[in-house]
Scaffold this active site. Structure first.
Site, PDB file in Angstrom:
ATOM      1  N   HIS A  14      39.891  33.768  23.085  1.00  0.00           N
ATOM      2  CA  HIS A  14      40.258  33.105  24.337  1.00  0.00           C
ATOM      3  C   HIS A  14      39.141  33.348  25.360  1.00  0.00           C
ATOM      4  CE1 HIS A  14      42.274  32.467  28.191  1.00  0.00           C
ATOM      5  NE2 HIS A  14      43.154  31.730  27.540  1.00  0.00           N
ATOM      6  N   ASP A  16      38.900  34.018  28.550  1.00  0.00           N
ATOM      7  CA  ASP A  16      39.031  35.193  29.413  1.00  0.00           C
ATOM      8  C   ASP A  16      38.854  36.490  28.636  1.00  0.00           C
ATOM      9  OD1 ASP A  16      39.553  33.567  31.628  1.00  0.00           O
ATOM     10  OD2 ASP A  16      41.700  33.549  31.229  1.00  0.00           O
ATOM     11  N   LYS A  17      39.310  36.498  27.385  1.00  0.00           N
ATOM     12  CA  LYS A  17      39.165  37.700  26.568  1.00  0.00           C
ATOM     13  C   LYS A  17      37.725  37.902  26.096  1.00  0.00           C
ATOM     14  CE  LYS A  17      42.236  39.804  27.294  1.00  0.00           C
ATOM     15  NZ  LYS A  17      42.080  41.188  27.689  1.00  0.00           N
ATOM     16  N   GLU A  42      31.426  42.234  35.779  1.00  0.00           N
ATOM     17  CA  GLU A  42      32.216  41.016  35.656  1.00  0.00           C
ATOM     18  C   GLU A  42      31.446  40.011  34.817  1.00  0.00           C
ATOM     19  OE1 GLU A  42      35.101  41.331  36.971  1.00  0.00           O
ATOM     20  OE2 GLU A  42      34.697  43.043  38.269  1.00  0.00           O
ATOM     21  N   GLU A  55      28.235  45.734  39.707  1.00  0.00           N
ATOM     22  CA  GLU A  55      27.494  46.848  40.263  1.00  0.00           C
ATOM     23  C   GLU A  55      27.442  47.998  39.262  1.00  0.00           C
ATOM     24  OE1 GLU A  55      29.265  44.131  42.532  1.00  0.00           O
ATOM     25  OE2 GLU A  55      30.543  45.842  42.065  1.00  0.00           O
ATOM     26  N   LYS A 166      46.532  31.080  21.422  1.00  0.00           N
ATOM     27  CA  LYS A 166      47.533  31.695  22.297  1.00  0.00           C
ATOM     28  C   LYS A 166      48.874  31.717  21.575  1.00  0.00           C
ATOM     29  CE  LYS A 166      47.340  30.734  26.785  1.00  0.00           C
ATOM     30  NZ  LYS A 166      47.360  29.998  28.078  1.00  0.00           N
ATOM     31  N   PHE A 242      43.478  20.336  19.130  1.00  0.00           N
ATOM     32  CA  PHE A 242      42.885  21.462  19.857  1.00  0.00           C
ATOM     33  C   PHE A 242      41.562  21.824  19.173  1.00  0.00           C
ATOM     34  CE2 PHE A 242      43.881  26.098  21.427  1.00  0.00           C
ATOM     35  CZ  PHE A 242      42.766  26.050  22.247  1.00  0.00           C
ATOM     36  N   ASP A 250      37.476  25.737  28.380  1.00  0.00           N
ATOM     37  CA  ASP A 250      37.876  26.366  29.650  1.00  0.00           C
ATOM     38  C   ASP A 250      36.924  27.512  29.960  1.00  0.00           C
ATOM     39  OD1 ASP A 250      40.630  25.218  30.483  1.00  0.00           O
ATOM     40  OD2 ASP A 250      40.936  25.718  28.368  1.00  0.00           O
ATOM     41  N   ALA A 251      36.503  27.609  31.198  1.00  0.00           N
ATOM     42  CA  ALA A 251      35.696  28.756  31.608  1.00  0.00           C
ATOM     43  C   ALA A 251      36.535  30.034  31.509  1.00  0.00           C
ATOM     44  CB  ALA A 251      35.188  28.571  33.032  1.00  0.00           C
ATOM     45  N   ARG A 256      41.399  38.120  34.035  1.00  0.00           N
ATOM     46  CA  ARG A 256      42.415  37.103  34.298  1.00  0.00           C
ATOM     47  C   ARG A 256      43.620  37.204  33.364  1.00  0.00           C
ATOM     48  NH1 ARG A 256      39.922  31.218  35.687  1.00  0.00           N
ATOM     49  NH2 ARG A 256      39.443  31.264  33.457  1.00  0.00           N
ATOM     50  N   LYS A 257      43.639  38.182  32.496  1.00  0.00           N
ATOM     51  CA  LYS A 257      44.772  38.308  31.563  1.00  0.00           C
ATOM     52  C   LYS A 257      45.414  39.692  31.716  1.00  0.00           C
ATOM     53  CE  LYS A 257      45.111  34.310  29.690  1.00  0.00           C
ATOM     54  NZ  LYS A 257      44.682  33.693  30.953  1.00  0.00           N
ATOM     55  N   LYS A 277      35.340  48.247  34.118  1.00  0.00           N
ATOM     56  CA  LYS A 277      35.417  49.293  35.149  1.00  0.00           C
ATOM     57  C   LYS A 277      35.387  50.676  34.514  1.00  0.00           C
ATOM     58  CE  LYS A 277      38.210  46.446  38.279  1.00  0.00           C
ATOM     59  NZ  LYS A 277      39.519  46.303  38.955  1.00  0.00           N
ATOM     60  N   LYS A 281      37.341  54.122  38.715  1.00  0.00           N
ATOM     61  CA  LYS A 281      38.167  53.068  39.304  1.00  0.00           C
ATOM     62  C   LYS A 281      39.617  53.306  38.867  1.00  0.00           C
ATOM     63  CE  LYS A 281      33.987  51.176  39.731  1.00  0.00           C
ATOM     64  NZ  LYS A 281      32.770  51.980  39.449  1.00  0.00           N
ATOM     65  N   ASP A 283      42.185  51.667  39.330  1.00  0.00           N
ATOM     66  CA  ASP A 283      42.833  50.481  38.766  1.00  0.00           C
ATOM     67  C   ASP A 283      43.029  50.660  37.264  1.00  0.00           C
ATOM     68  OD1 ASP A 283      43.226  48.889  40.955  1.00  0.00           O
ATOM     69  OD2 ASP A 283      41.359  47.785  40.746  1.00  0.00           O
TER      70      ASP A 283
END
Length: 417
Positions: A14, A16-17, A42, A55, A166, A242, A250-251, A256-257, A277, A281, A283
């Site tokens: 995918h 995003d992955k 990123e 960074e 998916k 598909f 898709d970009a 995003r997941k 990260k 961090k 998060d």
């Protein structure tokens, strides 16, 4: 009244992955050669292009282009027909040095005084409904995606699969929150072109229902396998063809997941992404710590379901709050607030303490970047890293330390279980 709950997963192919895996591969390479690296990478992927940004503060230098291309090829984007290939895509790096304004709040005179890398709240969740203490709908969705990736790589029983896919699973629960049956399964998988669309759709549906799903079912414990039934509603490639997929369709972007990465919509999420990260961090590191706490609380018998929240202020060592919710499944003669007080006494939640306890300053992150950061089995492996600037290094690392049930006895003693 019975109710239904749905979770989804996505494949390693995918868009995003792909971005998450590249970001975490970069992080691993920095940590392999300099464990004190501060990294926030990123990634953007689109037709024929990869853009790296973020960074870094590190004493090492890594070949980011080669690493990104290697990840893309490992996933399976190796053909020009995909309009995105590790050998031919462009890779642009816009990575620069970490802001000193941020760094001064994290690095201190001693490691123990390290402040949180950002403000925010992080959640961990666990439930008894599966052996790995994960929500059932998400667990089955991950299994579907893992199995379709195996089928793609085997290229034997199903020969037309491409990397992007998916899955979504809907489960019906009784009033007392016991899974009753699977109501619906959605699978969308990228595929090679067929001569006729109608035959294509029929073939893909037959293969998913008769090959993929039985493989998933057969790997489950008996009581969970029994949730599969003849009345399941299948939506297989419901939009039709598909062929165009991956970053050409898709970009993709890092982070995003986050619901796929965690609990499939169960519990809660603080909003922070993980991949790319380093563990300063919170998060990332505090979300792992919260999962570790929740899983050990449930495994020890304090409750059947647990949500743990921890929050931080940037540059501050101690968490600003700790919250526990047991959803009425509490098995001890204490309120959830009193459980939270004992949790704070049992678990040191200072950022440096989390890093040490969970061994987070190791190159362990690429393995987290697809099919969920939670619910996987802890294991020790040897990883090899090569750099044109720093040579070759082998490191034995422990993966998914936050999934260990190493605090069960301490919790039982504390709660007199």
């Amino acid at each position: 009244m019975a109710y239904q709950f749905t979770s989804e997963s996505v494949s390693e192919g995918h868009p995003d992955k792909i971005a998450d895996q590249i970001s975490d591969a970069l992080l691993d390479n920095f940590l392999a050669f300099d464990p004190e690296s501060k990294v926030a990478c990123e990634t953007l992927v689109t037709t024929g292009q990869v853009v790296l940004a973020g960074e870094v503060k590190s004493d090492t230098y890594v070949d980011v282009q080669t690493i990104a291309r290697g990840v893309i090829n490992d996933i399976g984007y190796t053909q020009g027909a995909y309009q995105f290939s590790g050998d031919s895509c462009g890779v642009i790096s816009l990575i620069h040095e970490q802001s000193q304004d941020i760094n001064q709040g994290v690095d201190r005179a001693t490691k123990e005084e390290q402040g949180a890398g950002d403000q925010g709240m992080m959640f961990g969740y666990a439930t008894k409904e599966t052996e790995n203490y994960m929500p059932l709908a998400l667990d089955i969705s991950h299994r579907i995606m893992l199995e379709i990736a195996k089928l793609r790589r085997e290229n034997d029983e199903i020969t037309y699969l491409r990397p992007d896919a998916k899955a979504q699973v809907t489960i019906e629960y009784s009033d007392d929150n016991v899974p009753q049956k699977i109501v619906a399964i959605v699978v969308s998988t990228q595929h090679d072109p067929f001569d006729e669309d109608e035959k294509m759709l029929a073939k893909i549906r037959e293969d998913i229902v008769k090959i993929l799903i039985p493989r998933v079912k057969n790997a489950l414990p008996g009581e969970l396998a029994a949730l599969f039934n003849d009345d399941i509603i299948y939506h297989i490639n419901p939009t039709g063809k598909f062929v165009i997929g991956g970053p050409h369709g898709d970009a993709g972007l890092t982070g995003r997941k986050i619901i796929v990465d965690t609990y499939g919509g169960k519990g809660a999420h603080g909003g922070g992404a993980f991949s790319g990260k380093d563990p300063s961090k919170v998060d990332r590191s505090a979300a792992y710590a919260a999962r570790h706490i929740a899983k050990n609380l449930v495994a020890a018998g304090v409750c059947d379901e647990a949500l743990v929240q921890v929050s931080y202020a940037i540059g501050v060592v101690e968490p600003t709050s700790i919250f526990v919710e047991t959803y009425g499944t509490n098995k001890v003669d204490l309120s959830d607030g009193e459980i939270a007080v004992k949790v704070r006494q049992l678990f040191d939640l200072r950022p440096a303490a989390i890093e040490n306890r969970l061994k987070l300053r190791n190159p362990i992150y690429r393995e987290t970047a697809a099919y969920g950061h939670m619910g996987k089995s802890p294991q020790t492996i040897t990883k090899v890293f090569e750099s044109p600037y720093s040579g070759r290094i082998e490191k034995e690392v422990e993966l998914f330390t936050w999934e260990k049930l190493d605090y069960v006895d301490k919790i039982k003693d504390t709660f007199k279980l």
